[in-house]
Scaffold this motif. Structure first.
Motif, PDB file in Angstrom:
ATOM      1  N   LYS A   1      36.315  48.283  44.699  1.00 48.39           N
ATOM      2  CA  LYS A   1      37.548  48.482  43.935  1.00 48.39           C
ATOM      3  C   LYS A   1      38.472  47.266  44.081  1.00 48.39           C
ATOM      4  CE  LYS A   1      37.561  53.543  44.139  1.00 48.39           C
ATOM      5  NZ  LYS A   1      38.272  54.745  44.635  1.00 48.39           N
ATOM      6  N   LYS A   2      38.532  46.724  45.280  1.00 48.42           N
ATOM      7  CA  LYS A   2      39.343  45.524  45.500  1.00 48.42           C
ATOM      8  C   LYS A   2      38.782  44.350  44.714  1.00 48.42           C
ATOM      9  CE  LYS A   2      41.001  42.466  49.191  1.00 48.42           C
ATOM     10  NZ  LYS A   2      40.958  42.160  50.649  1.00 48.42           N
ATOM     11  N   GLN A   3      37.464  44.213  44.725  1.00 47.91           N
ATOM     12  CA  GLN A   3      36.818  43.119  43.997  1.00 47.91           C
ATOM     13  C   GLN A   3      37.004  43.262  42.493  1.00 47.91           C
ATOM     14  OE1 GLN A   3      33.743  43.507  42.132  1.00 47.91           O
ATOM     15  NE2 GLN A   3      33.093  41.368  41.885  1.00 47.91           N
ATOM     16  N   MET A   4      37.030  44.513  41.990  1.00 53.15           N
ATOM     17  CA  MET A   4      37.237  44.745  40.554  1.00 53.15           C
ATOM     18  C   MET A   4      38.610  44.248  40.114  1.00 53.15           C
ATOM     19  SD  MET A   4      35.565  48.540  40.061  1.00 53.15           S
ATOM     20  CE  MET A   4      35.909  48.642  38.289  1.00 53.15           C
ATOM     21  N   ASN A   5      39.585  44.317  40.994  1.00 59.72           N
ATOM     22  CA  ASN A   5      40.928  43.829  40.672  1.00 59.72           C
ATOM     23  C   ASN A   5      41.036  42.315  40.834  1.00 59.72           C
ATOM     24  OD1 ASN A   5      41.976  46.402  40.096  1.00 59.72           O
ATOM     25  ND2 ASN A   5      42.363  46.807  42.262  1.00 59.72           N
ATOM     26  N   GLU A   6      40.303  41.777  41.773  1.00 56.16           N
ATOM     27  CA  GLU A   6      40.362  40.332  42.013  1.00 56.16           C
ATOM     28  C   GLU A   6      39.459  39.554  41.069  1.00 56.16           C
ATOM     29  OE1 GLU A   6      39.271  40.101  46.091  1.00 56.16           O
ATOM     30  OE2 GLU A   6      41.281  40.601  46.836  1.00 56.16           O
ATOM     31  N   THR A   7      38.352  40.169  40.649  1.00 51.56           N
ATOM     32  CA  THR A   7      37.413  39.529  39.711  1.00 51.56           C
ATOM     33  C   THR A   7      37.194  40.463  38.535  1.00 51.56           C
ATOM     34  OG1 THR A   7      36.303  38.574  41.659  1.00 51.56           O
ATOM     35  CG2 THR A   7      35.177  38.337  39.543  1.00 51.56           C
ATOM     36  N   PRO A   8      38.203  40.623  37.682  1.00 52.06           N
ATOM     37  CA  PRO A   8      38.086  41.597  36.586  1.00 52.06           C
ATOM     38  C   PRO A   8      37.120  41.134  35.503  1.00 52.06           C
ATOM     39  CG  PRO A   8      40.113  40.364  36.365  1.00 52.06           C
ATOM     40  CD  PRO A   8      39.512  39.940  37.679  1.00 52.06           C
ATOM     41  N   TYR A   9      36.670  42.097  34.745  1.00 46.77           N
ATOM     42  CA  TYR A   9      35.786  41.829  33.609  1.00 46.77           C
ATOM     43  C   TYR A   9      36.640  41.504  32.389  1.00 46.77           C
ATOM     44  CZ  TYR A   9      32.272  42.812  29.974  1.00 46.77           C
ATOM     45  OH  TYR A   9      31.429  42.751  28.894  1.00 46.77           O
ATOM     46  N   LYS A  10      36.235  40.497  31.628  1.00 49.37           N
ATOM     47  CA  LYS A  10      36.916  40.159  30.371  1.00 49.37           C
ATOM     48  C   LYS A  10      35.945  40.375  29.230  1.00 49.37           C
ATOM     49  CE  LYS A  10      40.631  36.825  31.179  1.00 49.37           C
ATOM     50  NZ  LYS A  10      41.114  35.474  30.828  1.00 49.37           N
ATOM     51  N   ASP A  11      36.412  41.101  28.190  1.00 48.42           N
ATOM     52  CA  ASP A  11      35.523  41.311  27.055  1.00 48.42           C
ATOM     53  C   ASP A  11      35.674  40.172  26.051  1.00 48.42           C
ATOM     54  OD1 ASP A  11      37.825  41.768  25.569  1.00 48.42           O
ATOM     55  OD2 ASP A  11      37.509  43.925  25.362  1.00 48.42           O
TER      56      ASP A  11
ATOM     57  N   ASP B   1      39.148  39.033  25.243  1.00 46.43           N
ATOM     58  CA  ASP B   1      39.967  38.711  26.411  1.00 46.43           C
ATOM     59  C   ASP B   1      40.784  39.890  26.928  1.00 46.43           C
ATOM     60  OD1 ASP B   1      39.097  36.087  26.678  1.00 46.43           O
ATOM     61  OD2 ASP B   1      40.603  35.319  25.287  1.00 46.43           O
ATOM     62  N   ARG B   2      40.352  41.095  26.626  1.00 48.28           N
ATOM     63  CA  ARG B   2      40.982  42.259  27.236  1.00 48.28           C
ATOM     64  C   ARG B   2      40.452  42.384  28.658  1.00 48.28           C
ATOM     65  NH1 ARG B   2      39.653  45.808  21.919  1.00 48.28           N
ATOM     66  NH2 ARG B   2      37.632  44.935  22.497  1.00 48.28           N
ATOM     67  N   ILE B   3      41.351  42.670  29.585  1.00 47.36           N
ATOM     68  CA  ILE B   3      41.004  42.647  31.006  1.00 47.36           C
ATOM     69  C   ILE B   3      40.720  44.058  31.510  1.00 47.36           C
ATOM     70  CG2 ILE B   3      41.847  42.074  33.319  1.00 47.36           C
ATOM     71  CD1 ILE B   3      43.555  39.882  32.007  1.00 47.36           C
TER      72      ILE B   3
ATOM     73  N   PRO C   1      34.320  49.313  29.026  1.00 51.31           N
ATOM     74  CA  PRO C   1      34.587  48.497  27.844  1.00 51.31           C
ATOM     75  C   PRO C   1      33.732  48.961  26.670  1.00 51.31           C
ATOM     76  CG  PRO C   1      34.199  47.133  29.780  1.00 51.31           C
ATOM     77  CD  PRO C   1      33.826  48.525  30.168  1.00 51.31           C
ATOM     78  N   GLN C   2      34.263  48.805  25.473  1.00 50.83           N
ATOM     79  CA  GLN C   2      33.540  49.215  24.276  1.00 50.83           C
ATOM     80  C   GLN C   2      32.167  48.559  24.206  1.00 50.83           C
ATOM     81  OE1 GLN C   2      33.670  51.333  21.871  1.00 50.83           O
ATOM     82  NE2 GLN C   2      31.893  50.411  20.846  1.00 50.83           N
ATOM     83  N   GLU C   3      32.045  47.356  24.742  1.00 49.69           N
ATOM     84  CA  GLU C   3      30.772  46.628  24.700  1.00 49.69           C
ATOM     85  C   GLU C   3      29.652  47.370  25.436  1.00 49.69           C
ATOM     86  OE1 GLU C   3      31.911  42.962  26.443  1.00 49.69           O
ATOM     87  OE2 GLU C   3      33.151  42.343  24.752  1.00 49.69           O
ATOM     88  N   LEU C   4      30.014  48.317  26.285  1.00 46.29           N
ATOM     89  CA  LEU C   4      29.006  49.074  27.025  1.00 46.29           C
ATOM     90  C   LEU C   4      28.558  50.336  26.308  1.00 46.29           C
ATOM     91  CD1 LEU C   4      29.976  47.117  29.253  1.00 46.29           C
ATOM     92  CD2 LEU C   4      29.684  48.979  30.884  1.00 46.29           C
ATOM     93  N   SER C   5      29.166  50.643  25.177  1.00 44.71           N
ATOM     94  CA  SER C   5      28.718  51.820  24.425  1.00 44.71           C
ATOM     95  C   SER C   5      27.330  51.562  23.857  1.00 44.71           C
ATOM     96  CB  SER C   5      29.684  52.141  23.282  1.00 44.71           C
ATOM     97  OG  SER C   5      29.141  53.156  22.454  1.00 44.71           O
TER      98      SER C   5
END
Length: 577
Positions: free
Chosen positions: A390-400, A403-405, A413-417
């Protein structure tokens, strides 16, 4: 905590987080959302494919099946029998967590590896192959999101029904045709928002009526036409004549609608609840199609649940659910989930997981606990690793791609549907064009070439069912919309024997549109999943407000520009009871 206004990182509009919302987020230990309620709803709905079915080989048994995934799909899909069999185990796809990569990037790779259920069915389903997201069906065809239905066709959300055709959201009814949001009805056609009505047609907001035609807001009436009472014999003669002139029926109904009010909301036994189609809810802040809910917020089609938020479809004795869709049956403390049920507990970021607990970032697991990315851990190691992730998800977030974080606390993210936007019910309730959908970061699926050889144009079909011969069963009928992509038009369709028998039994003409286009026509008649603040439009002196115009405010799904006369609860009751 006080309310807070934030800007949605998707649509860029401002939205408000209420103090009660903050209390819920604190209770379930998640940060407040960065998407507005509507964008969150659309994002979840884009993970639910109900109606898009394809012929595809099961990736395990290699048999041709009717599945939600087309042949070219990158996802591995199993038929119902194979997915629920012991022939595979999701734990075999387990992998170590890589702290150098964003969580959602790793989850996407897992999603491409683990088999998906090709269709969703439960219970005992007999002779109902062309159905999806159903339970306990018998002799049903092209029915979606239904449970306990028999001899039903071409409809969605038909529950505890028999012989219902081309219907949307009907419950405990029999022999209904082209009905929307009707309950406990029999032999009803072309009707909406009606309960306990029978042997009637073209009803709107009626209760306990029989043998009525083209009526609005009636209670406990019989033999009425356009809200006018007639003797039985005269009623029967007039109805017989009216059925020969559909244009006159339409004109008279429009005229009646201009002078009759509608309720600001459809509800039954609610307390401190806002929304539409609510039944026995308490402390529900914005819900649609919900029943038996206590302490909920931003819900759609959820029942028998408590302390839930941003949740769509199902529930069934579930509690503490957040940002989930297609989840239910005694599940609890689940966040960020899709297609999970049967006592799923204490889990986050999961898909297709059942009868399990303490899962994080898992797909396709059954009867497992303490797993991350489908890998098994000891309890103590699992708990330590979860906090680090959870800490890593905040420090290294995913960008679609836009550029939505996506940090910890965001839904997938919608890309995972696994589905294109127009394959899902997101397109049904928030329709858009191909260009806008793609520019918004969603996928669009172009229709495949069907190459149907149309043998009968829709305009040549006989208007009266009595003039229709069995020869129609051999025809390929063109759809009036002729391939309209927004409605997933199939360009052509056939009439089945069971379907023809039904039309003859109730005396209605053949349809001119394909099943998908008929479904979208019904959706247009339903109010949207949105609310507007309005004031009661009543100015009648004999109501409780006297000579002054009623000033009661409410939240309603009728937009201000619509033509309906919208009344508050008390003014509406004064008109119809």
């Amino acid at each position: 905590m006080k309310t807070e206004t934030k800007q949605c990182q998707n649509c860029k509009n401002d939205f408000t987080i209420e103090s009660e919302d903050f209390n819920f987020y604190e209770k379930i230990k998640v940060p407040p959302p960065t998407f507005c309620p509507e964008c969150r709803l659309i994002r979840r709905l884009s993970f639910r494919n109900e109606r898009a079915l394809y012929k595809k080989k099961c990736d395990l048994c290699d048999k041709d099946e009717i599945l939600m995934f087309p042949a070219e799909s990158p996802f591995k899909a199993y038929c119902y029998s194979c997915w629920w069999s012991d022939g595979w185990d999701g734990i075999e796809y387990g992998r170590d967590y890589d702290f150098s990569k964003p969580f959602f990037e790793q989850y996407k790779n897992l999603l491409l590896a683990v088999p998906r259920p090709g269709n969703i069915k439960q219970g005992n389903n007999v002779n109902s192959q062309y159905t999806n997201r159903v339970s306990d069906m018998k002799n049903c065809y092209l029915a979606f999101g239904c449970k306990v239905a028999e001899d039903c066709m071409y409809g969605s959300w038909m529950n505890d029904d028999k012989e219902c055709v081309d219907c949307l959201s009907v419950l405990k009814s029999e022999r209904l045709y082209e009905c929307i949001d009707c309950t406990n009805c029999y032999d009803l056609s072309f009707s909406q928002e009606s309960r306990m009505c029978s042997s009637s047609s073209y009803l709107l907001n009626c209760r306990n009526c029989n043998d009525c035609f083209g009526c609005i807001n009636l209670r406990n009436k019989s033999y009425c036409i356009f809200n006018v009472q007639y003797p039985k014999e005269e009623y029967l003669d007039k109805v017989k004549e009216l059925k020969k002139d559909p244009l006159k029926i339409k004109k008279e109904i429009i005229k009646l609608q201009k002078t009759n009010c509608v309720p600001f909301s459809v509800f039954n036994k609610i307390e401190k609840s806002i929304g539409n189609w609510l039944d026995q809810t308490k402390n529900l802040n914005i819900g649609f199609g919900c029943s038996n809910i206590e302490d909920g917020r931003y819900l759609f089609a959820v029942f028998n649940s408590k302390d839930v938020g941003d949740f769509c479809f199902w529930g069934d004795e579930s509690e503490l659910i957040y940002e989930a869709i297609n989840l239910g049956r005694q599940s609890g403390n689940v966040k960020f989930a899709n297609e999970c049920w049967n006592s799923l507990l204490d889990s986050e970021y999961v898909m297709n997981c059942h009868s399990s607990s303490n899962l994080f970032g898992c797909i396709g697991l059954r009867n497992k606990e303490y797993c991350i990315l489908n890998k098994q851990y000891e309890k103590a190691e699992y708990e330590i690793l979860i906090e680090e992730i959870k800490k890593q998800m905040n420090e290294t977030p995913y960008k679609d791609s836009l550029d939505r974080i996506y940090k910890y606390g965001e839904y997938f993210p919608q890309e995972l549907s696994p589905f294109a936007y127009n394959e899902t019910i997101a397109q049904e309730y928030f329709p858009s064009s191909k260009e806008k959908i793609i520019s918004g970061g969603h996928r669009w699926k172009d229709p495949f070439e069907r190459n149907y050889q149309v043998t009968r144009k829709p305009e040549t079909l006989p208007f009266f069912i009595e003039e229709t011969t069995d020869g129609i069963l051999n025809e390929i009928i063109g759809c009036i919309n002729n391939g309209k992509p927004e409605t997933m038009c199939t360009t052509a369709f056939r009439i089945t024997q069971n379907e023809l028998n039904f039309y003859r039994k109730i005396g209605v003409p053949l349809p001119r549109y394909c099943p998908n286009c008929r479904h979208y026509q019904r959706l247009k008649q339903r109010n949207p999943l949105k609310l507007w603040n309005r004031i009661c439009m009543c100015n009648k002196e004999n109501h409780i407000h006297g000579k002054e115009k009623c000033e009661v405010e409410f939240e309603t799904s009728y937009a201000p520009e619509r033509p309906e006369i919208v009344y508050c609860e008390k003014c509406y009751q004064a008109e119809v009871y």
